[in-house]
Design a protein around this motif. Sequence first.
Motif, mmCIF file in Angstrom:
data_model
loop_
_atom_site.group_PDB
_atom_site.id
_atom_site.type_symbol
_atom_site.label_atom_id
_atom_site.label_comp_id
_atom_site.label_asym_id
_atom_site.label_seq_id
_atom_site.Cartn_x
_atom_site.Cartn_y
_atom_site.Cartn_z
ATOM 1 N N THR A 183 -67.896 57.908 -81.605
ATOM 2 C CA THR A 183 -67.343 57.115 -82.699
ATOM 3 C C THR A 183 -66.298 57.940 -83.440
ATOM 4 O O THR A 183 -66.556 59.091 -83.811
ATOM 5 C CB THR A 183 -68.422 56.673 -83.696
ATOM 6 N N ALA A 184 -65.136 57.353 -83.633
ATOM 7 C CA ALA A 184 -64.080 57.943 -84.454
ATOM 8 C C ALA A 184 -63.474 56.818 -85.279
ATOM 9 O O ALA A 184 -63.892 55.659 -85.193
ATOM 10 C CB ALA A 184 -63.035 58.638 -83.587
ATOM 11 N N LEU A 185 -62.494 57.148 -86.100
ATOM 12 C CA LEU A 185 -61.831 56.142 -86.923
ATOM 13 C C LEU A 185 -60.545 55.688 -86.251
ATOM 14 O O LEU A 185 -59.807 56.516 -85.700
ATOM 15 C CB LEU A 185 -61.530 56.712 -88.312
ATOM 16 N N ASP A 186 -60.274 54.378 -86.287
ATOM 17 C CA ASP A 186 -59.036 53.882 -85.692
ATOM 18 C C ASP A 186 -57.893 54.010 -86.693
ATOM 19 O O ASP A 186 -58.038 54.622 -87.762
ATOM 20 C CB ASP A 186 -59.212 52.445 -85.190
ATOM 21 N N SER A 187 -56.746 53.450 -86.376
ATOM 22 C CA SER A 187 -55.556 53.608 -87.225
ATOM 23 C C SER A 187 -55.718 52.950 -88.588
ATOM 24 O O SER A 187 -54.990 53.269 -89.528
ATOM 25 C CB SER A 187 -54.323 53.042 -86.508
ATOM 26 N N ASP A 188 -56.692 52.038 -88.719
ATOM 27 C CA ASP A 188 -56.982 51.405 -90.009
ATOM 28 C C ASP A 188 -58.100 52.115 -90.763
ATOM 29 O O ASP A 188 -58.529 51.639 -91.827
ATOM 30 C CB ASP A 188 -57.371 49.938 -89.805
ATOM 31 N N PRO A 191 -64.441 52.476 -88.267
ATOM 32 C CA PRO A 191 -65.177 53.072 -87.146
ATOM 33 C C PRO A 191 -64.936 52.306 -85.851
ATOM 34 O O PRO A 191 -64.864 51.076 -85.845
ATOM 35 C CB PRO A 191 -66.646 52.975 -87.583
ATOM 36 N N TYR A 192 -64.820 53.067 -84.766
ATOM 37 C CA TYR A 192 -64.598 52.491 -83.432
ATOM 38 C C TYR A 192 -65.469 53.288 -82.467
ATOM 39 O O TYR A 192 -65.342 54.518 -82.366
ATOM 40 C CB TYR A 192 -63.121 52.593 -83.051
ATOM 41 N N SER A 193 -66.355 52.595 -81.753
ATOM 42 C CA SER A 193 -67.343 53.256 -80.902
ATOM 43 C C SER A 193 -67.223 52.807 -79.457
ATOM 44 O O SER A 193 -67.010 51.613 -79.187
ATOM 45 C CB SER A 193 -68.767 52.945 -81.390
ATOM 46 N N VAL A 194 -67.389 53.761 -78.534
ATOM 47 C CA VAL A 194 -67.467 53.463 -77.109
ATOM 48 C C VAL A 194 -68.446 54.442 -76.463
ATOM 49 O O VAL A 194 -68.826 55.453 -77.068
ATOM 50 C CB VAL A 194 -66.094 53.585 -76.402
ATOM 51 N N ARG A 195 -68.813 54.149 -75.252
ATOM 52 C CA ARG A 195 -69.586 55.093 -74.449
ATOM 53 C C ARG A 195 -68.640 56.116 -73.813
ATOM 54 O O ARG A 195 -67.513 55.787 -73.421
ATOM 55 C CB ARG A 195 -70.356 54.359 -73.353
ATOM 56 N N PRO A 206 -63.910 59.081 -72.726
ATOM 57 C CA PRO A 206 -64.325 57.695 -72.971
ATOM 58 C C PRO A 206 -64.339 56.887 -71.681
ATOM 59 O O PRO A 206 -63.428 57.004 -70.845
ATOM 60 C CB PRO A 206 -63.262 57.183 -73.948
ATOM 61 N N LEU A 207 -65.356 56.066 -71.511
ATOM 62 C CA LEU A 207 -65.500 55.222 -70.329
ATOM 63 C C LEU A 207 -65.103 53.776 -70.617
ATOM 64 O O LEU A 207 -65.143 52.943 -69.714
ATOM 65 C CB LEU A 207 -66.940 55.277 -69.821
ATOM 66 N N GLN A 208 -64.755 53.488 -71.861
ATOM 67 C CA GLN A 208 -64.308 52.158 -72.276
ATOM 68 C C GLN A 208 -63.038 52.324 -73.108
ATOM 69 O O GLN A 208 -62.776 53.430 -73.617
ATOM 70 C CB GLN A 208 -65.419 51.477 -73.095
ATOM 71 N N PRO A 209 -62.210 51.297 -73.213
ATOM 72 C CA PRO A 209 -60.960 51.428 -73.968
ATOM 73 C C PRO A 209 -61.230 51.940 -75.392
ATOM 74 O O PRO A 209 -62.032 51.351 -76.130
ATOM 75 C CB PRO A 209 -60.400 50.012 -73.986
#
Length: 301
Positions: A183-188, A191-195, A206-209
């Motif tokens: 999880t990191a922060l996007d441009s806004d 929070p943005y999470s992926v596997r 990252p295995l997902q966009p």
Amino acid sequence: MYVDSRVSEVLSSVRVVELATIGKDGRPQAYPMSAIWVPDKQHIVLTTPPAFPQKVFNIRRDGRVALLYSDMSGSGLNGTTAVLVQGTANAPATVAGTEELADFWRAVYARSPGYAKDLQDPEYQARMDWYYWRLPMFVSLDRVHVFDTTPVGGMLEPYPSSSVPMSERIKDAITRYPTAVLTALDSDGHPYSVRAEVGEDLTVSPLQPFEGKPGPASLLWHRHDGNSGGMLSLLVTGTLGDSGFTPERIPGALPDEHEVGPGQDWIVQGRQRSLLYLDKRGLHVPVVDWAALAGYATRQM
């Protein structure tokens, strides 16, 4: 916002999601949680006992959250579609009893029926009443992303002691779990999470966009068995850079139920912490309707 049938099925069926909030230090923190999608109200309901309020504190400071539906264990789904919800959460300053969260408890026990015997046991009620006092969180959906699924799960035992250094626990997690939730922060600043796969040198793939930016980040490794058992997790916050992840701390570690003594200390501590939360805020002990809970637990989906 419009939620199509494929996404709604995932939101309705996944047993454990990864909820990401923003901590006081500005770093995202992700936790495995039960989440209930209520289509007619167009929101997601999550709860936590007052003993473990950090997620609620985070939301009251900053309502931007992410919920990643990435682990299909026990859901009955075919495991091909993962969903990331970016939303805005509200955590009212209340502690709810059973009636106020009927949608939540009804759905929880529809997924996992068969607990009526425990819920009707006076000894269980006396020990675990605090667990059914709940701090509610309500999430409205802002953006929905659909991904392919990735490997999840991992070994349950032998698990490391929570007393070992963070570096050793991270090494264990990299070996134990096939993927972590990044999880990191996007441009806004959301929070943005992926596997993601995590290498021994803490390179992160990252295995997902992934729309998270270098900077404050966290890694959550966890597994569950699709019901209420086999839970194990490790959350580490730090910094995501171009060359990998730099760990800094393990925030808000909860009592480790895998290391309890003869007196089931985590239950005693949970009740004490819950009562302290209520007392500090001048709140009354909420009503637990054991009969209603047992009724929900006897019904099949």
